[in-house]
Write a protein that holds these residues in place. Structure first.
Motif, PDB file in Angstrom:
ATOM      1  N   ASP A   5      -6.560 -14.060  13.480  1.00 52.52           N
ATOM      2  CA  ASP A   5      -6.672 -14.000  12.143  1.00 52.52           C
ATOM      3  C   ASP A   5      -7.994 -13.366  12.031  1.00 52.52           C
ATOM      4  OD1 ASP A   5      -4.011 -13.372  12.209  1.00 52.52           O
ATOM      5  OD2 ASP A   5      -3.913 -15.367  10.655  1.00 52.52           O
ATOM      6  N   TYR A  41      -1.076  -5.540   8.011  1.00 50.83           N
ATOM      7  CA  TYR A  41       0.134  -5.861   7.672  1.00 50.83           C
ATOM      8  C   TYR A  41       1.165  -6.961   7.559  1.00 50.83           C
ATOM      9  CZ  TYR A  41      -1.143  -2.589   3.793  1.00 50.83           C
ATOM     10  OH  TYR A  41      -1.954  -2.009   3.176  1.00 50.83           O
ATOM     11  N   ARG A  42       1.740  -7.292   8.704  1.00 52.49           N
ATOM     12  CA  ARG A  42       2.725  -8.349   9.385  1.00 52.49           C
ATOM     13  C   ARG A  42       1.339  -9.735   9.072  1.00 52.49           C
ATOM     14  NH1 ARG A  42       4.254  -4.572  13.357  1.00 52.49           N
ATOM     15  NH2 ARG A  42       2.215  -5.362  14.342  1.00 52.49           N
ATOM     16  N   ARG A  43      -0.195  -9.555   9.210  1.00 55.43           N
ATOM     17  CA  ARG A  43      -0.695 -10.638   9.231  1.00 55.43           C
ATOM     18  C   ARG A  43      -0.501 -11.520   7.387  1.00 55.43           C
ATOM     19  NH1 ARG A  43      -0.091 -13.200  13.865  1.00 55.43           N
ATOM     20  NH2 ARG A  43      -2.027 -14.292  13.446  1.00 55.43           N
ATOM     21  N   PHE A  44      -1.357 -10.632   6.794  1.00 56.33           N
ATOM     22  CA  PHE A  44      -1.217 -10.531   4.998  1.00 56.33           C
ATOM     23  C   PHE A  44      -0.714  -9.703   4.675  1.00 56.33           C
ATOM     24  CE2 PHE A  44      -5.655 -11.089   8.275  1.00 56.33           C
ATOM     25  CZ  PHE A  44      -5.451 -12.865   8.009  1.00 56.33           C
ATOM     26  N   GLU A  45      -0.043  -9.847   3.827  1.00 55.92           N
ATOM     27  CA  GLU A  45       1.320  -8.970   2.408  1.00 55.92           C
ATOM     28  C   GLU A  45       0.688  -7.740   2.235  1.00 55.92           C
ATOM     29  OE1 GLU A  45       3.745 -10.000  -0.873  1.00 55.92           O
ATOM     30  OE2 GLU A  45       3.577 -11.795   0.820  1.00 55.92           O
ATOM     31  N   ASN A  46      -0.426  -8.170   2.018  1.00 53.86           N
ATOM     32  CA  ASN A  46      -1.467  -7.019   0.989  1.00 53.86           C
ATOM     33  C   ASN A  46      -2.997  -7.306   0.466  1.00 53.86           C
ATOM     34  OD1 ASN A  46      -1.784  -8.586  -1.385  1.00 53.86           O
ATOM     35  ND2 ASN A  46       0.555  -8.566  -1.861  1.00 53.86           N
ATOM     36  N   LYS A  47      -3.364  -5.894   0.307  1.00 52.76           N
ATOM     37  CA  LYS A  47      -4.881  -6.203  -0.025  1.00 52.76           C
ATOM     38  C   LYS A  47      -5.558  -7.376  -0.727  1.00 52.76           C
ATOM     39  CE  LYS A  47      -9.092  -4.194  -2.093  1.00 52.76           C
ATOM     40  NZ  LYS A  47      -9.509  -2.526  -2.624  1.00 52.76           N
ATOM     41  N   ASN A  48      -4.372  -7.481  -1.925  1.00 63.87           N
ATOM     42  CA  ASN A  48      -4.604  -8.865  -2.429  1.00 63.87           C
ATOM     43  C   ASN A  48      -5.081 -10.108  -1.470  1.00 63.87           C
ATOM     44  OD1 ASN A  48      -6.039  -7.892  -5.156  1.00 63.87           O
ATOM     45  ND2 ASN A  48      -3.544  -8.342  -5.824  1.00 63.87           N
ATOM     46  N   VAL A  49      -4.227 -10.406  -0.846  1.00 62.41           N
ATOM     47  CA  VAL A  49      -3.693 -11.447   0.226  1.00 62.41           C
ATOM     48  C   VAL A  49      -4.866 -11.693   1.549  1.00 62.41           C
ATOM     49  CG1 VAL A  49      -2.157 -12.586   1.860  1.00 62.41           C
ATOM     50  CG2 VAL A  49      -1.663 -11.492  -0.300  1.00 62.41           C
TER      51      VAL A  49
END
Length: 186
Positions: A5, A41-49
């Motif tokens: 990450d 995207y597998r590690r972080f759902e979207n830009k905000n996350v």
């Protein structure tokens, strides 16, 4: 091969410093990290996350710098005062925060307010650990409440620096902290 990450978060911070919140995209972060967009995207759902995770991690680094500055101080009051002084100074000089406050204040503010629970929680946890280290079991108040008050106050000074307290003057911040924040410890 597992993806670290930190690789993604490093790329996100670099993108944010270079382009600000509005112009940073998950695609560009993935490209900078040398990864596919799907991997990010597998590690972080979207830009905000992703942005919130990057800000939380940068906050942890920021707190590490504060610990280095206040670590030798023996009392909770001294740590509170100098931590507040050093924290506000670092906020004023941090390249990422300065960039975001200047270029994208309307984008940054939600990450410190409406969507700021991660940053507030990380900062509060840091303050509680610092307080418990010197105060021990003799705490008369819930240190989590005090920590949250201090974090929210620091965010307010960051977002609205002009006022009675000259936040760009370490001595004025020190006097404010001694007069108004130290009494919260008792």
């Amino acid at each position: 091969m597992p993806v670290d990450d930190d690789l993604i978060l490093d790329a996100a911070v670099e993108e944010l410093r270079a382009y600000g919140l509005r112009r940073t995209s998950v695609d560009n972060v993935a490209r900078r990290a040398g990864l596919s967009r799907a991997t990010v995207y597998r590690r972080f759902e979207n830009k905000n996350v992703l942005v919130q995770a990057a800000l939380v991690r940068e906050s942890a680094r920021f707190f590490g710098e504060i610990v280095a500055a206040i670590g030798p101080l023996p009392t909770a009051a001294e740590r509170l005062v100098e931590g507040f002084v050093v924290g506000l100074r670092k906020v004023r000089t941090d390249a990422l925060l300065t960039r975001l406050l200047i270029s994208d204040p309307e984008e940054l503010v939600p990450y410190l307010t409406l969507r700021g629970s991660g940053v507030i929680a990380a900062a509060s946890d840091f303050l509680v650990s610092q307080y418990e280290e010197v105060a021990g079991p003799s705490m008369s108040r819930d240190p989590r409440v005090l920590a949250e008050i201090l974090v929210r106050l620091a965010i307010s000074f960051t977002l609205t620096p002009d006022g009675v307290v000259a936040v760009d003057d370490d001595d004025a911040v020190r006097e404010f902290a001694n007069s108004y924040l130290v009494p919260l410890l008792s």
